[in-house]
Design a protein around this motif. Sequence first.
Motif, mmCIF file in Angstrom:
data_model
loop_
_atom_site.group_PDB
_atom_site.id
_atom_site.type_symbol
_atom_site.label_atom_id
_atom_site.label_comp_id
_atom_site.label_asym_id
_atom_site.label_seq_id
_atom_site.Cartn_x
_atom_site.Cartn_y
_atom_site.Cartn_z
ATOM 1 N N VAL A 13 0.839 -1.159 -0.044
ATOM 2 C CA VAL A 13 -0.110 -0.031 0.030
ATOM 3 C C VAL A 13 0.813 1.095 -0.036
ATOM 4 O O VAL A 13 0.642 2.174 -0.673
ATOM 5 N N VAL A 14 2.047 1.167 0.701
ATOM 6 C CA VAL A 14 2.753 2.299 0.811
ATOM 7 C C VAL A 14 3.481 2.747 -0.392
ATOM 8 O O VAL A 14 3.534 3.664 -1.008
ATOM 9 N N GLU A 15 3.986 1.477 -0.890
ATOM 10 C CA GLU A 15 4.883 1.668 -2.283
ATOM 11 C C GLU A 15 3.894 2.173 -3.501
ATOM 12 O O GLU A 15 4.621 2.624 -4.289
ATOM 13 N N SER A 16 2.752 1.421 -3.615
ATOM 14 C CA SER A 16 1.992 1.804 -4.522
ATOM 15 C C SER A 16 1.229 3.255 -4.243
ATOM 16 O O SER A 16 0.739 3.483 -5.378
ATOM 17 N N GLY A 17 0.966 3.821 -3.121
ATOM 18 C CA GLY A 17 0.345 5.067 -3.008
ATOM 19 C C GLY A 17 -1.130 4.939 -2.888
ATOM 20 O O GLY A 17 -1.626 6.094 -2.601
ATOM 21 N N GLY A 18 -1.653 3.850 -2.432
ATOM 22 C CA GLY A 18 -2.873 3.659 -2.240
ATOM 23 C C GLY A 18 -3.581 1.979 -2.024
ATOM 24 O O GLY A 18 -2.747 1.417 -2.647
ATOM 25 N N PHE A 19 -4.589 1.867 -1.716
ATOM 26 C CA PHE A 19 -5.170 0.435 -1.737
ATOM 27 C C PHE A 19 -5.633 0.194 -2.816
ATOM 28 O O PHE A 19 -5.440 -1.028 -3.070
ATOM 29 N N SER A 20 -6.121 0.919 -3.701
ATOM 30 C CA SER A 20 -6.738 0.437 -5.201
ATOM 31 C C SER A 20 -5.343 0.045 -5.957
ATOM 32 O O SER A 20 -5.791 -1.123 -6.579
ATOM 33 N N ALA A 21 -4.295 0.838 -5.930
ATOM 34 C CA ALA A 21 -3.267 0.522 -6.466
ATOM 35 C C ALA A 21 -2.535 -0.841 -6.175
ATOM 36 O O ALA A 21 -2.058 -1.604 -7.024
ATOM 37 N N ALA A 22 -2.463 -0.848 -4.804
ATOM 38 C CA ALA A 22 -2.036 -2.152 -4.329
ATOM 39 C C ALA A 22 -2.937 -3.458 -4.636
ATOM 40 O O ALA A 22 -2.316 -4.293 -4.644
ATOM 41 N N ALA A 23 -4.197 -3.084 -4.655
ATOM 42 C CA ALA A 23 -4.833 -4.207 -4.949
ATOM 43 C C ALA A 23 -4.820 -4.732 -6.502
ATOM 44 O O ALA A 23 -4.938 -5.851 -6.784
ATOM 45 N N ALA A 24 -4.735 -3.547 -7.215
ATOM 46 C CA ALA A 24 -4.761 -4.293 -8.748
ATOM 47 C C ALA A 24 -3.106 -5.058 -8.880
ATOM 48 O O ALA A 24 -3.081 -5.765 -9.795
ATOM 49 N N LEU A 25 -2.278 -4.313 -7.943
ATOM 50 C CA LEU A 25 -1.092 -5.169 -8.310
ATOM 51 C C LEU A 25 -0.680 -6.532 -7.497
ATOM 52 O O LEU A 25 -0.239 -7.309 -8.116
ATOM 53 N N THR A 26 -1.334 -6.719 -6.600
ATOM 54 C CA THR A 26 -1.305 -7.981 -5.780
ATOM 55 C C THR A 26 -2.396 -9.137 -6.176
ATOM 56 O O THR A 26 -2.309 -10.092 -5.896
ATOM 57 N N LEU A 49 -1.516 4.827 8.785
ATOM 58 C CA LEU A 49 -1.709 5.592 7.700
ATOM 59 C C LEU A 49 -2.801 6.603 7.915
ATOM 60 O O LEU A 49 -3.446 6.124 8.854
ATOM 61 N N SER A 50 -2.769 7.618 7.396
ATOM 62 C CA SER A 50 -3.781 8.773 7.433
ATOM 63 C C SER A 50 -4.546 9.014 6.343
ATOM 64 O O SER A 50 -4.034 9.232 5.174
ATOM 65 N N ARG A 51 -5.931 8.578 6.377
ATOM 66 C CA ARG A 51 -6.625 8.363 5.011
ATOM 67 C C ARG A 51 -7.439 9.775 5.036
ATOM 68 O O ARG A 51 -8.087 10.259 6.090
ATOM 69 N N THR A 52 -7.478 10.430 3.786
ATOM 70 C CA THR A 52 -8.471 11.404 3.552
ATOM 71 C C THR A 52 -9.095 10.905 2.311
ATOM 72 O O THR A 52 -8.935 9.869 1.763
ATOM 73 N N THR A 53 -10.195 11.749 1.755
ATOM 74 C CA THR A 53 -10.820 11.399 0.677
ATOM 75 C C THR A 53 -10.243 11.355 -0.495
ATOM 76 O O THR A 53 -10.447 10.647 -1.617
ATOM 77 N N ARG A 54 -9.285 12.197 -0.510
ATOM 78 C CA ARG A 54 -8.200 12.408 -1.978
ATOM 79 C C ARG A 54 -6.870 11.665 -1.930
ATOM 80 O O ARG A 54 -6.439 11.013 -2.717
ATOM 81 N N ARG A 55 -6.299 11.592 -0.768
ATOM 82 C CA ARG A 55 -4.934 11.135 -0.548
ATOM 83 C C ARG A 55 -4.779 10.137 0.867
ATOM 84 O O ARG A 55 -5.431 10.202 1.470
ATOM 85 N N LEU A 56 -3.603 9.346 0.499
ATOM 86 C CA LEU A 56 -3.273 8.539 1.670
ATOM 87 C C LEU A 56 -2.039 9.168 2.151
ATOM 88 O O LEU A 56 -0.859 9.154 1.334
ATOM 89 N N HIS A 57 -1.479 9.292 3.246
ATOM 90 C CA HIS A 57 -0.598 9.700 3.857
ATOM 91 C C HIS A 57 0.045 8.622 4.889
ATOM 92 O O HIS A 57 -0.779 8.088 5.640
ATOM 93 N N VAL A 58 1.339 8.774 4.791
ATOM 94 C CA VAL A 58 2.202 7.799 5.696
ATOM 95 C C VAL A 58 2.493 8.525 7.400
ATOM 96 O O VAL A 58 3.042 9.562 6.887
ATOM 97 N N THR A 59 1.995 8.164 8.253
ATOM 98 C CA THR A 59 2.354 8.923 9.516
ATOM 99 C C THR A 59 3.745 8.593 9.910
ATOM 100 O O THR A 59 4.554 7.774 9.174
ATOM 101 N N GLU A 60 4.331 9.289 11.103
ATOM 102 C CA GLU A 60 5.593 9.265 11.277
ATOM 103 C C GLU A 60 6.047 7.907 11.813
ATOM 104 O O GLU A 60 7.023 7.333 11.326
ATOM 105 N N ALA A 61 5.058 7.294 12.536
ATOM 106 C CA ALA A 61 5.193 5.904 12.774
ATOM 107 C C ALA A 61 5.119 4.910 11.843
ATOM 108 O O ALA A 61 5.773 3.931 11.735
ATOM 109 N N GLY A 62 4.249 5.124 10.659
ATOM 110 C CA GLY A 62 3.997 4.227 9.597
ATOM 111 C C GLY A 62 5.435 4.522 8.826
ATOM 112 O O GLY A 62 5.960 3.351 8.197
#
Length: 303
Positions: A13-26, A49-62
Amino acid sequence: MDQISAMQAFRRVVESGGFSAAAALTGQSHTVLSRQVKNLERHLGTQLLSRTTRRLHVTEAGALCYRHCVQVLEQLEAMSLEISEHQQQPTGTLRLSVATAFGELELGRWLPDFVERFDQLQVELICTDRFVDMLEEGVDVCLRVTTHLPDSNLVARQLAVSEVVLVAAPAYLQRWPAPIEPHTLGEHALLGYNRLAQPQRLSLQGPDGQRLDVAMPSRLSANSPMALRAAAIAGLGIASFDRFIVHDALLDGRLVQVLPEWQQPSRHVYAMFPQSRYLAPKVRALVEYARAYYTEPRWEIKM
């Protein structure tokens, strides 16, 4: 919780930039990936992960978790590969990317023997002159011919040095009674490769160390080295090539070298592959075979 699967899902999810892209990849569903990441967050007791309607952000702990996930997963992969390496030949599909001219002129000399030697390996050859994002496109090895390597996370192994030479057909040179000099190159019909950063300029160094930059207003330019090679052999003008592109034509006399005492910066052939703690057997086999082949100079003109 399957912690390894959760770590793999989080990394994708982090490397793909989102859940949808990761789902398509895996090939996994968005729901499954989301549940795995939530389980990992619950296990660690922190938001990754911090989820918004437009983007996915990786937290410091993430970000900290991601670095450890990569390390742990690569170590697991290295363990599996290392255990099996001595028990099997390289297998699977090897995706090999090369420049078109190198693919057409060089690979036929050694790739058939490589394929025959490693008969459990399938090679998918990609010939292209555009920049290839190896990680994005899933390329295992890329053979590049260049004067310099950009900063990247790729590993580069030098295979050979390719001298850069000026050439022309005998028929073209017969139409010019006066000897060709560096300062008269601009008066000639010049052939240019228009994909270079500076396709209209040559950097020459003379036998006494003198340097000269020569502007090259092209009579004909093309984005294909093979098309320019054909144009030069047909007598349309003078062109600059990696020696491996014109080596056979120089040997049989279809082309002759122009200003042989003036040198241009040489280019290098590299085998490049993504950095990893452990080199996959199929990648190692290709790189070692190519390095062994090019240990002997391949493009020298023996007098």
